[in-house]
Each structure stands twice: as C-alpha cells, then as structure tokens.
Design a protein around this motif. Sequence first.
Motif, PDB file in Angstrom:
ATOM      1  N   GLY A 917      -3.356   3.712-130.758  1.00  0.00           N
ATOM      2  CA  GLY A 917      -3.831   3.714-129.254  1.00  0.00           C
ATOM      3  C   GLY A 917      -4.388   4.949-128.930  1.00  0.00           C
ATOM      4  N   SER A 918      -3.645   5.673-127.792  1.00  0.00           N
ATOM      5  CA  SER A 918      -4.398   6.856-127.261  1.00  0.00           C
ATOM      6  C   SER A 918      -3.779   8.074-128.139  1.00  0.00           C
ATOM      7  CB  SER A 918      -3.951   7.021-125.657  1.00  0.00           C
ATOM      8  OG  SER A 918      -2.474   7.312-125.728  1.00  0.00           O
ATOM      9  N   GLN A 919      -3.174   7.897-129.215  1.00  0.00           N
ATOM     10  CA  GLN A 919      -2.700   9.153-129.907  1.00  0.00           C
ATOM     11  C   GLN A 919      -3.695   9.512-130.786  1.00  0.00           C
ATOM     12  OE1 GLN A 919       0.802   7.889-132.317  1.00  0.00           O
ATOM     13  NE2 GLN A 919       2.003   7.534-130.272  1.00  0.00           N
ATOM     14  N   SER A 920      -3.727  10.994-131.000  1.00  0.00           N
ATOM     15  CA  SER A 920      -4.840  11.548-131.946  1.00  0.00           C
ATOM     16  C   SER A 920      -4.385  11.406-133.316  1.00  0.00           C
ATOM     17  CB  SER A 920      -4.716  13.053-131.465  1.00  0.00           C
ATOM     18  OG  SER A 920      -4.663  13.399-130.155  1.00  0.00           O
ATOM     19  N   ASP A 921      -5.560  11.106-133.946  1.00  0.00           N
ATOM     20  CA  ASP A 921      -5.547  11.101-135.517  1.00  0.00           C
ATOM     21  C   ASP A 921      -4.798  12.646-136.055  1.00  0.00           C
ATOM     22  OD1 ASP A 921      -6.944   9.008-135.458  1.00  0.00           O
ATOM     23  OD2 ASP A 921      -8.719   9.732-136.048  1.00  0.00           O
ATOM     24  N   LYS A 922      -4.099  12.326-137.088  1.00  0.00           N
ATOM     25  CA  LYS A 922      -3.229  13.415-137.671  1.00  0.00           C
ATOM     26  C   LYS A 922      -3.814  13.969-138.882  1.00  0.00           C
ATOM     27  CE  LYS A 922       0.922  12.511-135.013  1.00  0.00           C
ATOM     28  NZ  LYS A 922       2.435  12.225-135.147  1.00  0.00           N
ATOM     29  N   ILE A 923      -3.823  14.979-139.326  1.00  0.00           N
ATOM     30  CA  ILE A 923      -4.111  15.773-140.397  1.00  0.00           C
ATOM     31  C   ILE A 923      -2.675  16.158-141.157  1.00  0.00           C
ATOM     32  CG2 ILE A 923      -5.351  17.490-141.858  1.00  0.00           C
ATOM     33  CD1 ILE A 923      -7.583  17.517-139.491  1.00  0.00           C
ATOM     34  N   THR A 924      -2.386  15.428-142.342  1.00  0.00           N
ATOM     35  CA  THR A 924      -1.028  15.832-143.134  1.00  0.00           C
ATOM     36  C   THR A 924      -0.007  15.934-141.690  1.00  0.00           C
ATOM     37  OG1 THR A 924       0.125  16.923-144.607  1.00  0.00           O
ATOM     38  CG2 THR A 924      -1.301  18.320-143.260  1.00  0.00           C
ATOM     39  N   GLY A 925       0.070  15.006-140.907  1.00  0.00           N
ATOM     40  CA  GLY A 925       1.162  15.088-140.029  1.00  0.00           C
ATOM     41  C   GLY A 925       0.929  15.936-138.562  1.00  0.00           C
ATOM     42  N   TYR A 926      -0.229  16.419-138.415  1.00  0.00           N
ATOM     43  CA  TYR A 926      -0.491  17.591-137.312  1.00  0.00           C
ATOM     44  C   TYR A 926      -1.777  17.047-136.653  1.00  0.00           C
ATOM     45  CZ  TYR A 926       2.928  20.603-139.829  1.00  0.00           C
ATOM     46  OH  TYR A 926       3.986  21.175-140.525  1.00  0.00           O
ATOM     47  N   PRO A 927      -1.633  16.870-135.216  1.00  0.00           N
ATOM     48  CA  PRO A 927      -2.666  16.287-134.626  1.00  0.00           C
ATOM     49  C   PRO A 927      -3.770  17.432-134.295  1.00  0.00           C
ATOM     50  CG  PRO A 927      -0.752  16.546-133.317  1.00  0.00           C
ATOM     51  CD  PRO A 927      -0.359  16.960-134.608  1.00  0.00           C
ATOM     52  N   VAL A 928      -4.318  17.776-135.144  1.00  0.00           N
ATOM     53  CA  VAL A 928      -5.442  18.868-135.182  1.00  0.00           C
ATOM     54  C   VAL A 928      -6.673  18.532-134.738  1.00  0.00           C
ATOM     55  CG1 VAL A 928      -6.486  20.833-136.407  1.00  0.00           C
ATOM     56  CG2 VAL A 928      -4.151  20.449-136.662  1.00  0.00           C
ATOM     57  N   ASN A 929      -7.233  18.847-133.613  1.00  0.00           N
ATOM     58  CA  ASN A 929      -8.704  18.497-133.218  1.00  0.00           C
ATOM     59  C   ASN A 929      -9.593  19.505-132.855  1.00  0.00           C
ATOM     60  OD1 ASN A 929      -8.033  15.448-132.829  1.00  0.00           O
ATOM     61  ND2 ASN A 929      -6.619  16.106-131.422  1.00  0.00           N
ATOM     62  N   MET A 930      -9.296  20.710-133.528  1.00  0.00           N
ATOM     63  CA  MET A 930     -10.128  21.716-133.419  1.00  0.00           C
ATOM     64  C   MET A 930      -9.986  22.561-134.683  1.00  0.00           C
ATOM     65  SD  MET A 930      -8.033  24.661-130.583  1.00  0.00           S
ATOM     66  CE  MET A 930      -9.014  25.809-131.165  1.00  0.00           C
ATOM     67  N   PHE A 931     -11.079  23.388-134.642  1.00  0.00           N
ATOM     68  CA  PHE A 931     -11.085  24.208-136.051  1.00  0.00           C
ATOM     69  C   PHE A 931     -11.877  25.517-135.816  1.00  0.00           C
ATOM     70  CE2 PHE A 931     -11.188  19.905-137.524  1.00  0.00           C
ATOM     71  CZ  PHE A 931     -10.248  19.815-138.613  1.00  0.00           C
ATOM     72  N   PRO A 932     -11.222  26.875-136.064  1.00  0.00           N
ATOM     73  CA  PRO A 932     -10.000  26.820-137.046  1.00  0.00           C
ATOM     74  C   PRO A 932      -8.681  26.464-136.169  1.00  0.00           C
ATOM     75  CG  PRO A 932     -10.800  28.937-136.366  1.00  0.00           C
ATOM     76  CD  PRO A 932     -11.804  27.886-136.095  1.00  0.00           C
ATOM     77  N   CYS A 933      -7.582  26.223-136.822  1.00  0.00           N
ATOM     78  CA  CYS A 933      -6.299  26.116-135.801  1.00  0.00           C
ATOM     79  C   CYS A 933      -5.283  26.548-136.751  1.00  0.00           C
ATOM     80  CB  CYS A 933      -6.228  24.587-135.491  1.00  0.00           C
ATOM     81  SG  CYS A 933      -4.673  24.279-134.424  1.00  0.00           S
ATOM     82  N   CYS A 934      -4.278  27.164-136.233  1.00  0.00           N
ATOM     83  CA  CYS A 934      -2.926  27.544-137.230  1.00  0.00           C
ATOM     84  C   CYS A 934      -1.809  27.063-136.545  1.00  0.00           C
ATOM     85  CB  CYS A 934      -3.136  29.004-137.080  1.00  0.00           C
ATOM     86  SG  CYS A 934      -4.338  30.084-137.701  1.00  0.00           S
ATOM     87  N   VAL A 935      -1.125  26.714-137.521  1.00  0.00           N
ATOM     88  CA  VAL A 935       0.489  26.192-136.966  1.00  0.00           C
ATOM     89  C   VAL A 935       1.482  27.183-137.769  1.00  0.00           C
ATOM     90  CG1 VAL A 935       2.195  24.429-137.221  1.00  0.00           C
ATOM     91  CG2 VAL A 935      -0.380  23.846-137.057  1.00  0.00           C
ATOM     92  N   LEU A 936       2.327  28.046-137.064  1.00  0.00           N
ATOM     93  CA  LEU A 936       3.251  28.874-137.603  1.00  0.00           C
ATOM     94  C   LEU A 936       4.500  28.205-137.703  1.00  0.00           C
ATOM     95  CD1 LEU A 936       3.793  31.758-138.674  1.00  0.00           C
ATOM     96  CD2 LEU A 936       4.551  32.401-136.179  1.00  0.00           C
ATOM     97  N   VAL A 937       5.201  27.950-138.772  1.00  0.00           N
ATOM     98  CA  VAL A 937       6.450  27.603-138.949  1.00  0.00           C
ATOM     99  C   VAL A 937       7.671  28.368-139.395  1.00  0.00           C
ATOM    100  CG1 VAL A 937       7.685  25.638-140.460  1.00  0.00           C
ATOM    101  CG2 VAL A 937       5.147  25.298-139.917  1.00  0.00           C
ATOM    102  N   ASP A 938       8.591  28.452-138.601  1.00  0.00           N
ATOM    103  CA  ASP A 938       9.417  29.558-138.930  1.00  0.00           C
ATOM    104  C   ASP A 938      10.348  29.126-140.264  1.00  0.00           C
ATOM    105  OD1 ASP A 938      11.440  27.666-138.361  1.00  0.00           O
ATOM    106  OD2 ASP A 938      11.728  28.421-136.362  1.00  0.00           O
ATOM    107  N   LYS A 939      11.447  29.963-140.654  1.00  0.00           N
ATOM    108  CA  LYS A 939      12.094  29.909-141.911  1.00  0.00           C
ATOM    109  C   LYS A 939      13.113  28.949-141.879  1.00  0.00           C
ATOM    110  CE  LYS A 939      15.365  33.507-140.843  1.00  0.00           C
ATOM    111  NZ  LYS A 939      15.811  34.672-141.212  1.00  0.00           N
ATOM    112  N   ASP A 940      13.290  28.328-140.406  1.00  0.00           N
ATOM    113  CA  ASP A 940      14.212  26.967-140.320  1.00  0.00           C
ATOM    114  C   ASP A 940      13.583  25.863-140.655  1.00  0.00           C
ATOM    115  OD1 ASP A 940      16.538  28.861-140.224  1.00  0.00           O
ATOM    116  OD2 ASP A 940      16.017  29.033-137.977  1.00  0.00           O
ATOM    117  N   GLY A 941      12.077  26.026-140.786  1.00  0.00           N
ATOM    118  CA  GLY A 941      11.169  24.517-140.844  1.00  0.00           C
ATOM    119  C   GLY A 941      10.980  23.911-139.621  1.00  0.00           C
ATOM    120  N   LYS A 942      10.965  24.889-138.585  1.00  0.00           N
ATOM    121  CA  LYS A 942      10.545  24.307-137.230  1.00  0.00           C
ATOM    122  C   LYS A 942       9.303  24.938-136.810  1.00  0.00           C
ATOM    123  CE  LYS A 942      15.081  23.171-135.478  1.00  0.00           C
ATOM    124  NZ  LYS A 942      16.285  23.647-134.315  1.00  0.00           N
TER     125      LYS A 942
END
Length: 957
Positions: A917-942
């Motif tokens: 539907g209106s949901q964004s495509d996901k790259i390996t589970g992340y809805p990234v639609n701009m480049f470059p883009c960063c995701v920081l994951v803490d040591k607890d996996g969040k």
Amino acid sequence: MNNLLFYEVSQRVSWTLVHSLWQFVMITVVLGISLRLTRGRNLHGRYLVNFFQLAMETVFFYHPAVWWVSHRMRTEREECCDEIAANMTGDRIGYAKLLVWLEETRQQSSKQTLAMSADGGSLLGRVRRLVSTPAEASGTGSGVIVAWVIFVLTIGSVLAINAASSLAQQPVAPDDDRLAVQVVDDISVKMIAVLPQQATAEEAWRPNGELFEELPYFPKVTDDSPAKPIPGIDYVFKFEGLAVHQNPTYATEGLKGWRHPSDDGFVRIETQPSTESTSTTIEVGIPDKEWGPWVSVSIDGEIIAPVTVPPRLQNAHRIKRVHDALARGDRTLLIWAYNRVERPIATFDLVAVDKDGKRLQTYGRTLWEGEDGVTRSAEVFDHPIDQIDHFEYRLRPYRYWVTFDNVSLKPGQQTNFKTSVETVPFPPAGDLVASLSPPADPKSQSLGEQVHRQLTEISKLNSALISTQSFTSDYGDPKGLIGLKNERSLDHLRETLSKRDFDKSLSTANHTWAWNNNEVVSTERHKYVYEGEPYDQTSEHTWNGKRGWWRDSNGSFGRYRTFADAFANHYFKPSQFLHLGDHRFAWVERGKEPSFFLSSTIPVQYANYQSLPAEDFGGERCHVIRSIPREEQFWISQKTGRLRGCLKFISQGRFTWLHEMESTRKLAGRSFDSREEFGQWFDEALTDEQRYRLHCEFLYLHQANQHPKDLIEFSDYREVASGIEMPMTEWWSSWMHEGRQYKYNINQTVVREVKVAPDLQPLVDKALPKKGDAVNDWRFATFVKYVFDPEMAESEIHAMVDKAMQEQASNKEQLDRILKPLKEMVGKPAAKLDGQWITVEKLPDSRQEKPMLFHFWATWCGPCKNDIPMLNKMQENGWAIVGVHAPGSETDEIKMAIDDSGIEYPVLLGSETEGVGSQSDKITGYPVNMFPCCVLVDKDGKVQAVGSLRDVLKPDR
C-alpha cells in the motif's frame, strides 16, 4: 528473534530429513535383517553385518534411531558370544563368575591386555541374562520388537520435525532449574549430564544422581583413542551467550582434559576421580570478553616498554608475569613467575617474535623446577633462543566462577546438588589513578618545559611575518618512498627520513603568516601535479578583531563572525617547529584559543615527561624524553639545548569512554548511565585541573593505541629576533593510509623570510572582496549568498537571511517526511541484516556485541563517498561499521567501487522488501529513501538514531 531462527532452521532441516526418511526405513529393514541374523547365531555373516552397520552409522550419523539400533546390535552380538561360550562349557554360573573376575582384574590393572574380556556392553545385564531362566533370556520376539521400534522412531521423527517451528531440533531432558545457572544477563551455563567416559546418553544420569526419564541430547564423542586404562567420568555442559574465544576453564578432582565449547555451546570434560568418591565439586571459570594490552618482554624476562594496564586487569598482571626464558637444546622455555593461587587468575595469549618480526606460536607446555626448588609452569617454543628477539603476551582474567557442588558420581545415588556464582571484583578504586601514570621525572619535565618555551617565543611578538616553502613526495610514487608497509613504526619513519632525493617539482607550497597587534592574515599557494594533471590552488584568510574573510582558489569569499570561524582548520603551520607549540596570540581571547592553534589539549605542566635512553639524532648526542599525555617525544641536544627532533603520535584503536573509566568513578564517587549525564557533571562539577588529570588518565589507559605518525628533524637554527631562534630547515617523514597498508613520504620545509613589524596591507587587500565578487555569508544561523557591494546595507542582508531560513524550514519538512518511517524505528529492536555479503562471508560475531552503525549508500551516490574516510577512521578506532548498498547493482560493480573508494569495513548488498500500500520499500528491513543515510544501533540491539552521519554522531551520543 530466537523463535524465528528456530523456525527457519527447522524448516530447512525438516525437508532434508523427510526426504531421507523413506531411504532410512529401507535401510533399517537391512539393519533389522542384520539384527535377526545376529540373534540367529549366523556367525558366518558377521563380517557382512559389521560392514552394513558401519555404513549406516556413517550415512545416518545424525539420526538417534541409528544410534539405538547400532547399540542394540552390539549388545545382541555380545549376548550371542556369551550364549556360545556358556553352551560350550555347560556351566552358565561358572562363566558368569569368570566375567566378574575378569572385570575386577581389569579395573585393578593399568594394562590393556585383558580389557577386551568384558569391556563391551553392560556387565550386570550380561550376568543377569546368564543366570536367568531360558524363557527370560529368549529373544524369539526381538524381530517384532525391532520392527515396532523402527516404525515408532520413523513416525516420531516426522512429528518432531513438524513441531520444530516452535521448539529446538534436538531432544532434551525436561527443564530443571537446579541444573541451569544464569551467570550474568547474557551468559548462562547448564550441566546436562554425568556419564562414564566416552559413553552415550543411554548410560547418563543427572548431576544429582537421578536417572533420566527422557534421554538428554549432547554431541557424540568423536575421539578415536583407545579405551582408558582406568574408567573415568565425563561431565557435559551447555553454554549460552559466550563471546568468540571466551573459553571457560574447569577445576575438579582428577581433571584430565576438555575441548573448547562447540558452535552450539556444548562442552564435555574428562575426569578420573577417586574410585572411593561418591560425589564431587566442579568449578567453571568464565573470562572477560576482551583481552588486555600486549606486553612485550625481553628474553631476560624484563618488560621492554611500559604498558598501561586497565584497572580490571591489574591484579592479573601482578600475579601472571614472566619469570625467565631459558635455552633447552633447539627449543626455548618461557617460565612464568610462581604465584600460588587457589584458582587460575587469567587465561593468556603468548607468542615469541623472531629477529625478522615473525610471530611464533607455542609448541607445548611443561613444568620447570628452578634452582630455588620452586616448580613453575613453562611454555615451550620449537625454536632456538638465539632466533628469538622478544616475547609478547596478553591476559584475560577470569571474571566469574560457577560452582556445581555435590555432583553425583553414581547413577541412582541422589545427592543434595546445588549451584552458586561468584563474581571476581574489580580492584579497589582508591589505587586506580596512581597506578596508571608513572612517577614524576623532574629533570625530564624541566627539559620538556624548556623546549616549549622555545617553540612559543615567536608568539610573544606583537608584530611579525613568517614565510616558508614546503615540498613533499606525496604526489610521487603511489607506493611511497619505501614501498607500502603493513605497520606504523618508528623504524619505517627513520628509513623514510633518509630518502631526501625526490622530485620537488611535483608539489610546492608557500605559506605566509603575519600579524600586527589584533590584525592577522594568512596566505597559502599550493602547486602540485596529481595523476598527470597540474593544479594551482590559493587561499587567503584575514581577521581584524571584528570581521573575518576567506578567499578560495575560485575567487569566492566567505564572511565570518569570529576568528575561529574565519581560520577554521587553518592550522598555525608555517613550519612544523611553530606548529608544535601551544600559541596564545594577542588577537585571540584568552581561554578561547581554537584547538588548531594548540599542539595538544593537555597543558605542558601536566605532560609528565619521562626520560628514555640518550641517543644520536641529526648528528648530535641528545636527551630523549616522551610524554604520553601530549603524545610526543623529543630529542634535545645535550650540547646546545636545542630541539633536534620530534616524534608525534596518533591515537587509533579501541577506547573506553571517559564516563566508563574506573578513574572517573573514583573521582565522582558514582557511575554514569550515559555520556550526556557524564558531560553535565564534567562541565559543572570539575575544576580545570581535574579535567586535565582525567584526560591524562584516559591517555595512559590507552597508551597502547598511540602509533608513531610524524618524525621531524630540525637544523640550521638562526636568531630571527632578539633572543628568539628558529630552525631554518626541517625534514619530516610521515605515513598515510593506502587501503589497509601505509604509504611513507618525506617532506621538507625551508624558512624563506622572517620580519618584525611588517606592512600587512598588501596581504589584507588580497583577502578582501571587491564589488561584484560572490560572497557566502556564514555569520548567521543559515548562510546566504549574494554579490558583494560595499554600499549594501546590513538590513538587506538580514532580509536575505530571513528568506533563506523560511526555505530551509520548508526543506526540513520535506526531509522529515522522507525520514519519518525510519524515525519511527528509533527505540525499537533493529531489523536483522539480510542480503549478500560482498567483502566478508558473514558479519563477525564480535561486532554483534557492541553498538553498530549501518551506512546505506550506492555506487551512483556522490555524497556517499564523502562519508567513507570518516567511517574508515571510525572502523580503525573500534567502531562496528557496516556499509549497506542499495539493491539493484551488480556485485562486480560494487566491488570495484569498494576498491576505488578504499572502504575498509564490511559491505552488504541489501535485500529489498516491497512496501504494501502506502508503506515504503525496505532495504534489509529499513525504509531508507535517501542516500547517504545512517542507522545507529545500540549494544542492546535497538535503533538509537537515524539520519546523516553528522546527525547520528552528535556529541550527546
């Protein structure tokens, strides 16, 4: 996550097993026939039976039914032999007594000659069968029983496979909380079973002596060694949550050996307890996850260079240290110092380094009794001692000890089994600060302060001009002057410093710095040839106490509000000599000096210079001193007191954050949950002296991370003003990254002119715009561009700023819409990376235990390349970085881009999930639609932060 993993694994395994079950049923018919032949005393076919049995065990090694059938066949074969022997003698009771006598003799003897007599099967079962009635011993129904067992096992296997989507694949005994121990949040250990040596699950019992209602699962023994001369006991453990190479140790009566945990966490240890013992105690030591620093030791057992030992390792290093090294024929023994402790203090990693720098592994271990009568542990190297230059070792202390008490050594004999966990405490906080920094060396400290007075004399002049010319070999041979190297070393810098014959026409830079009271100007012109193309770049910076300007090579001008902004990253570096000093010029407000005007953030009075052995440098005998806090080493002429050489260090590696240091906890009297909480305390509660000393502690703690970076030689000193001397010539070598290697180059700087009270106006005029020049005005919250007009009112500029801020707000709303789906993941569990690994086969396990940064990029994204140098540096400094490439590109294209851009961290070609539907495509589970883009994951996996690299690396994180 675990249920999902079990589901995926079970689906793959279930299809494989279902596919083979029909073949298995057919094979078990053959085994059934073989079993019937065995019961029928068809001894002529025993070789054929053995052949089929071994073949089936090999092909279906994974299936428990095969284990059972094979075990049953061996038992039946043993009973056949007993029947034949009893019938031949006609005395079943006498034959049974003979078996008992043989077993008693075998246990009393250490020889193997009689072990075959009664070593197979269960002796008690064989004796009972011999003395039972014929009806009780009859096996006429065995074929029917075998058929039913095969049928039940086959059906049971199918049912177990279908149920595996929610359960583990392997059959386990019912859960028993008495057997499992939660060591810490992420580590647990469970004692699975006790059993005779090399026996299978059928003969095992629980640690408290109870018999199993359901057979436990653990890997089959694969040791092909002959039977042990004296029966022993094995203990089976299962670990959860251990890091890679975090291998436990064990202590118990009669311990013989063990292997490290298997991939699924199982360990089987072998012991030979006293035959009189009915129960025992087992201690399991679990080490830290991280190793300590490498310690270099000479062949005389002396530490070669001081090493900063983290507080958590200090007790281990006091006990576990090198005593001596001895030659024994063509081998070398390294002997540990003797310190008797109840438990092992630490595990260790040890190598010998030969004359060529090759690291040699140990050959074995032995005991050595010294002249003092003390027996010590010794490591054996299969190399003569004259080939060894030194040794290196590192320690990892045991942090937790798990005790399993009252473990039953007899099946059916129940005991009061219990468990406990002991955490080895950190050393007391009161000794931490004193243990890191060496004692003060007043003479060396005085020499260091004397040098810094020489370095900063020039900045005391109210007016001066300094012009220099520099040449570098950077743009010559792409492999540098001595070829690409794998190490950053002082020896390589010395070798490079001697290579002074290079093509200076490839790069020439002219620098001028001039000032008069509060007005300052700097000019630079750099002419060089890069990949065959000539370049000529110029720039001018100026500041008059109220406004700052900067002109670049394109003729564009930047306008700034402060001196620091106008000269941002434009180091006071007309020469290396001047760059080494902590300059405080009159035109900069005291206490607000830009960091690029200071050689170090640590003031000289806290440098704690330490003396090193004197040596020649630049043709003169020199004092040598080093400061860990300031990351520098000086060679000072013993004859003139002038600075002849300097070695600058760079800190790169893995670091402990300031707020996590034991020294910080001691000073604050408490711990900090976040860097933000620590930052507030650091800024508001500490004096300047406390801040400096805490930074010094940080540098001593990470001394092993300091690497030689620049080696400089100063010569041709001349007086440039009354009482002020400067070297007119400098030679200096340095390295730069070239992929995973290092390229070494040489540079020369020559002072062309030094003036006192110069005329600055001609230089200032070049740095100021004229009517019609393009201007980027950076004095406001957002920059504006306009054409310069001296008559332009400031109100006109303010109007442009207002309009630019409105446009920026609109763009921000658009950016927020793009990032909204991604920002909604903040605080939630991070999606598992999925796709094709390009540079590695899989993500290293060690990376999964620390914060991670995912950098989404693409080969066609120009701005993405700007992040790569910073990400490489973060990777080298211990960050866990993963580059995630957008789907749709060929792997060869991505590999070529990786090589061209010098990416040094793992790269994944991400999988794509189409949005619904209106949901964004996901790259390996992340809805990234701009480049470059960063995701920081803490040591607890969040997910902790998303956005640009700058956004996710904000100081409060």
